[in-house]
Design a protein around this motif. Structure first.
Motif, PDB file in Angstrom:
ATOM      1  N   PHE A 352     -26.041  37.130  -6.521  1.00 40.08           N
ATOM      2  CA  PHE A 352     -25.686  36.079  -5.572  1.00 40.08           C
ATOM      3  C   PHE A 352     -25.060  36.668  -4.320  1.00 40.08           C
ATOM      4  O   PHE A 352     -24.994  36.019  -3.281  1.00 40.08           O
ATOM      5  CB  PHE A 352     -24.725  35.073  -6.217  1.00 40.08           C
ATOM      6  CG  PHE A 352     -23.274  35.447  -6.100  1.00 40.08           C
ATOM      7  CD1 PHE A 352     -22.507  34.986  -5.039  1.00 40.08           C
ATOM      8  CD2 PHE A 352     -22.676  36.265  -7.036  1.00 40.08           C
ATOM      9  CE1 PHE A 352     -21.175  35.338  -4.925  1.00 40.08           C
ATOM     10  CE2 PHE A 352     -21.342  36.618  -6.925  1.00 40.08           C
ATOM     11  CZ  PHE A 352     -20.595  36.152  -5.871  1.00 40.08           C
ATOM     12  N   SER A 353     -24.591  37.916  -4.407  1.00 42.40           N
ATOM     13  CA  SER A 353     -23.921  38.559  -3.282  1.00 42.40           C
ATOM     14  C   SER A 353     -24.512  39.936  -3.062  1.00 42.40           C
ATOM     15  O   SER A 353     -24.567  40.752  -3.994  1.00 42.40           O
ATOM     16  CB  SER A 353     -22.413  38.682  -3.551  1.00 42.40           C
ATOM     17  OG  SER A 353     -21.794  39.574  -2.642  1.00 42.40           O
ATOM     18  N   LEU A 354     -24.954  40.194  -1.839  1.00 38.94           N
ATOM     19  CA  LEU A 354     -25.478  41.510  -1.497  1.00 38.94           C
ATOM     20  C   LEU A 354     -24.436  42.589  -1.757  1.00 38.94           C
ATOM     21  O   LEU A 354     -24.740  43.649  -2.333  1.00 38.94           O
ATOM     22  CB  LEU A 354     -25.918  41.515  -0.031  1.00 38.94           C
ATOM     23  CG  LEU A 354     -26.318  42.873   0.580  1.00 38.94           C
ATOM     24  CD1 LEU A 354     -27.477  43.477  -0.182  1.00 38.94           C
ATOM     25  CD2 LEU A 354     -26.667  42.696   2.054  1.00 38.94           C
ATOM     26  N   PHE A 355     -23.207  42.333  -1.357  1.00 33.18           N
ATOM     27  CA  PHE A 355     -22.149  43.321  -1.535  1.00 33.18           C
ATOM     28  C   PHE A 355     -21.899  43.600  -3.005  1.00 33.18           C
ATOM     29  O   PHE A 355     -21.834  44.763  -3.436  1.00 33.18           O
ATOM     30  CB  PHE A 355     -20.862  42.830  -0.864  1.00 33.18           C
ATOM     31  CG  PHE A 355     -19.662  43.677  -1.157  1.00 33.18           C
ATOM     32  CD1 PHE A 355     -19.469  44.873  -0.483  1.00 33.18           C
ATOM     33  CD2 PHE A 355     -18.726  43.289  -2.107  1.00 33.18           C
ATOM     34  CE1 PHE A 355     -18.360  45.670  -0.760  1.00 33.18           C
ATOM     35  CE2 PHE A 355     -17.619  44.071  -2.379  1.00 33.18           C
ATOM     36  CZ  PHE A 355     -17.445  45.268  -1.704  1.00 33.18           C
ATOM     37  N   ILE A 478     -20.996  39.622   2.077  1.00 31.83           N
ATOM     38  CA  ILE A 478     -20.462  39.088   0.821  1.00 31.83           C
ATOM     39  C   ILE A 478     -21.196  37.815   0.418  1.00 31.83           C
ATOM     40  O   ILE A 478     -21.537  37.614  -0.751  1.00 31.83           O
ATOM     41  CB  ILE A 478     -18.953  38.827   0.945  1.00 31.83           C
ATOM     42  CG1 ILE A 478     -18.198  40.150   1.113  1.00 31.83           C
ATOM     43  CG2 ILE A 478     -18.424  38.077  -0.273  1.00 31.83           C
ATOM     44  CD1 ILE A 478     -16.711  39.976   1.365  1.00 31.83           C
ATOM     45  N   LEU A 479     -21.463  36.931   1.377  1.00 27.76           N
ATOM     46  CA  LEU A 479     -22.071  35.643   1.054  1.00 27.76           C
ATOM     47  C   LEU A 479     -23.593  35.695   0.942  1.00 27.76           C
ATOM     48  O   LEU A 479     -24.186  34.871   0.248  1.00 27.76           O
ATOM     49  CB  LEU A 479     -21.691  34.602   2.121  1.00 27.76           C
ATOM     50  CG  LEU A 479     -20.218  34.188   2.195  1.00 27.76           C
ATOM     51  CD1 LEU A 479     -20.031  33.116   3.247  1.00 27.76           C
ATOM     52  CD2 LEU A 479     -19.731  33.696   0.843  1.00 27.76           C
ATOM     53  N   LEU A 480     -24.221  36.668   1.598  1.00 32.30           N
ATOM     54  CA  LEU A 480     -25.685  36.722   1.604  1.00 32.30           C
ATOM     55  C   LEU A 480     -26.202  37.126   0.231  1.00 32.30           C
ATOM     56  O   LEU A 480     -25.797  38.155  -0.321  1.00 32.30           O
ATOM     57  CB  LEU A 480     -26.158  37.732   2.655  1.00 32.30           C
ATOM     58  CG  LEU A 480     -27.673  37.866   2.829  1.00 32.30           C
ATOM     59  CD1 LEU A 480     -28.241  36.604   3.437  1.00 32.30           C
ATOM     60  CD2 LEU A 480     -28.005  39.074   3.703  1.00 32.30           C
ATOM     61  N   PRO A 481     -27.107  36.334  -0.379  1.00 26.78           N
ATOM     62  CA  PRO A 481     -27.703  36.737  -1.664  1.00 26.78           C
ATOM     63  C   PRO A 481     -28.523  38.010  -1.502  1.00 26.78           C
ATOM     64  O   PRO A 481     -29.000  38.337  -0.413  1.00 26.78           O
ATOM     65  CB  PRO A 481     -28.594  35.538  -2.023  1.00 26.78           C
ATOM     66  CG  PRO A 481     -28.076  34.392  -1.212  1.00 26.78           C
ATOM     67  CD  PRO A 481     -27.551  35.001   0.060  1.00 26.78           C
ATOM     68  N   LEU A 482     -28.675  38.744  -2.588  1.00 27.96           N
ATOM     69  CA  LEU A 482     -29.434  39.990  -2.569  1.00 27.96           C
ATOM     70  C   LEU A 482     -30.905  39.686  -2.265  1.00 27.96           C
ATOM     71  O   LEU A 482     -31.561  38.965  -3.018  1.00 27.96           O
ATOM     72  CB  LEU A 482     -29.318  40.708  -3.908  1.00 27.96           C
ATOM     73  CG  LEU A 482     -30.046  42.037  -4.037  1.00 27.96           C
ATOM     74  CD1 LEU A 482     -29.420  43.077  -3.121  1.00 27.96           C
ATOM     75  CD2 LEU A 482     -30.032  42.518  -5.492  1.00 27.96           C
TER      76      LEU A 482
END
Length: 492
Positions: A352-355, A478-482
């Motif tokens: 759910f989070s790229l980070f 942080i918010l951007l999905p993978l």
């Protein structure tokens, strides 16, 4: 799970009521309870649906879209409907978010004092054209003839020379790029002994601060013990098992403490009277709702506003990263299932989070593969929450750190527009991931403006603008999905 959802709804209801009351009570005659009820309709509907049909049955699209679109519009309409009709002479050039008021005398300055005030504006620095008396301030409008920093410093020194510390001088953006000055009453006049009250205000209510810290340490340790699998019966039989919750509580308190003390240190650097952090304990869910400080004097300029806002989330994030790596190394990998969600610490889907996905892959390596989730160690839970706290605070809305950052970077008017866009995007984002719905509603309730700095016109330097863009980029990461392609490259 049902108990947690009900408690969260009650907590959200209480917090949202006070936020609505604080933000719009002075703007409209519409009853606060009605505005609160309109905004609470979407989470109430969502909670009732989940309690009756469970999480596996998704909320129908019409029931999701219609309330979350109509309720904010109805909320705005009710506020406008109850707004008092402004006087004909009112204009858009007026100071915002200033709680202080002048005396009831419509002209608090004598003719001689007004002449002295006009002499405070050298024509080569700021050409004064009009002096208007308003309930909140004395407005001085004209044309800026020099750079904003020079104008503010010159006028402030002249005003202090003529009037002492009777007024605070605010330099604000106006319409058509015409900045104006505002004189507001100084609550800390020369009748107060500032030298003897500074220390008392910084350490205001030390017993309360220490008490809240200890209570929060206990509640987070209790929740941390529950994360390790200790049941209430086991804890009652052996209270020493509570110590197993310390990795979670100490890590989370450390992250929150560094965040707030970073704010505190930056505020002290700019000689702003500031309280020590107040921790907020709750006896369920995460054990705490965070911490906060209170600044007791105005921010001098936009550089200070930026530095104070930037220091908190970045300071907290810098200590979160090594704790996250440590916690993930102690965590286990489990199969991805329908139970995986953003708040299921036993089966967290990092995609759910790229980070978080990148950090998980770097730490866990080949153990984290396709269709795998993470059973977070309590230390990892605390660090994961630290990442969430960083993202929440970096949201460019109102009184959040991100709102202060964009205010300092782009000015108050542009920051207000950015905040409205961020609210809308977060609401749309919540449609895709229902776990974000409470987050979106909190942003919706939150006031979208904040108090201006005394010099709210002078822009930031290039270095701070770059750091501000980096902070907003971190929020997106942080918010951007993978993305799917990157997931294939990473093998997750």
């Amino acid at each position: 799970m049902e108990t947690i959802e009900i408690l969260l709804l009650i907590f959200l209801g209480i917090i949202s009521y006070f936020i609505v009351k604080r933000s719009v009570a002075n703007l409209t005659t519409t009853p606060i309870w009605l505005l609160w009820l309109v905004l609470m309709t979407p989470p109430l509907l969502l909670t009732v649906w989940m309690l009756i049909l469970g999480e596996k049955e998704p909320l129908p699209l019409p029931l999701m879209v219609i309330p979350f679109v109509l309720c904010p519009l109805l909320y705005w309409w009710l506020i406008q409907k109850g707004r008092p009709i402004p006087a004909p002479e009112e204009t858009t050039d007026s100071p915002t978010d200033l709680p202080l008021e002048l005396s009831k005398n419509p002209r608090p300055l004598t003719p001689d004092e007004e002449k002295s005030l006009r002499k405070c504006f050298p024509w080569g620095v700021y050409y004064l054209q009009a002096v208007d008396y308003r309930p909140q301030a004395i407005l001085c409008r004209g044309r800026l003839k020099s750079n904003p920093e020079q104008a503010y410093q010159t006028v402030r020194e002249n005003v202090e020379d003529k009037f002492g510390d009777r007024f605070l001088l605010i330099f604000q953006e106006g319409v058509a790029n015409k900045p104006f000055f505002a004189l507001v009453p100084n609550p800390r006049s020369e009748t107060q002994n500032i030298a003897t009250t500074d220390a008392a205000e910084v350490l205001q209510r030390p017993k309360l601060i220490l008490g809240l810290f200890l209570i929060t340490l206990f509640t987070t340790t209790l929740v941390g013990a529950a994360f390790t699998g200790i049941t209430p019966e086991q804890f009652q039989a052996n209270p020493r098992l509570l110590l197993q919750g310390l990795p979670y509580s100490l890590a989370l308190m450390f992250i929150l403490g560094v965040h707030e003390f970073s704010h505190y240190g930056a505020a002290i650097y700019y000689h702003i009277r500031t309280t020590l952090p107040y921790f907020i304990p709750i006896p369920f869910f995460l054990g705490t709702m965070g911490a906060f400080i209170q600044m007791r004097s105005p921010v001098p300029h936009r550089r200070a506003l930026f530095d104070i806002a930037f220091a908190g989330p970045i300071g907290g994030f810098l200590v979160t990263v090594p704790l996250l790596i440590w916690g993930l190394s102690l965590s286990e990998v489990v199969e991805l299932s329908d139970r995986a969600s953003l708040l299921n610490f036993e089966a967290l889907d990092p995609r759910f989070s790229l980070f978080l996905a990148v950090m998980g892959k770097l730490t866990l390596g080949d153990r984290l593969g396709v269709n795998m989730a993470i059973n977070l160690h309590p230390l990892a839970i605390a660090a994961y929450l630290g990442v969430i706290v960083t993202a929440l605070n970096l949201m460019p809305v109102g009184q959040l750190d991100g709102g202060h950052i964009v205010h300092a970077m782009f000015g108050q008017r542009t920051a207000s527009i950015i905040g409205q866009i961020a609210r809308l995007l977060m609401l749309l984002f919540a449609f895709a991931r229902q776990e974000f719905i409470i987050w979106a509603l909190v942003l919706l309730f939150m006031p979208n403006t904040n108090e201006p700095a005394l010099n709210d016109v002078t822009e930031l330097d290039n270095r701070r603008d770059f750091l501000g863009l980096c902070a907003l980029t971190l929020l997106v990461i942080i918010l951007l999905p993978l993305p799917g392609k990157l997931a294939s490259v990473l093998g997750v």
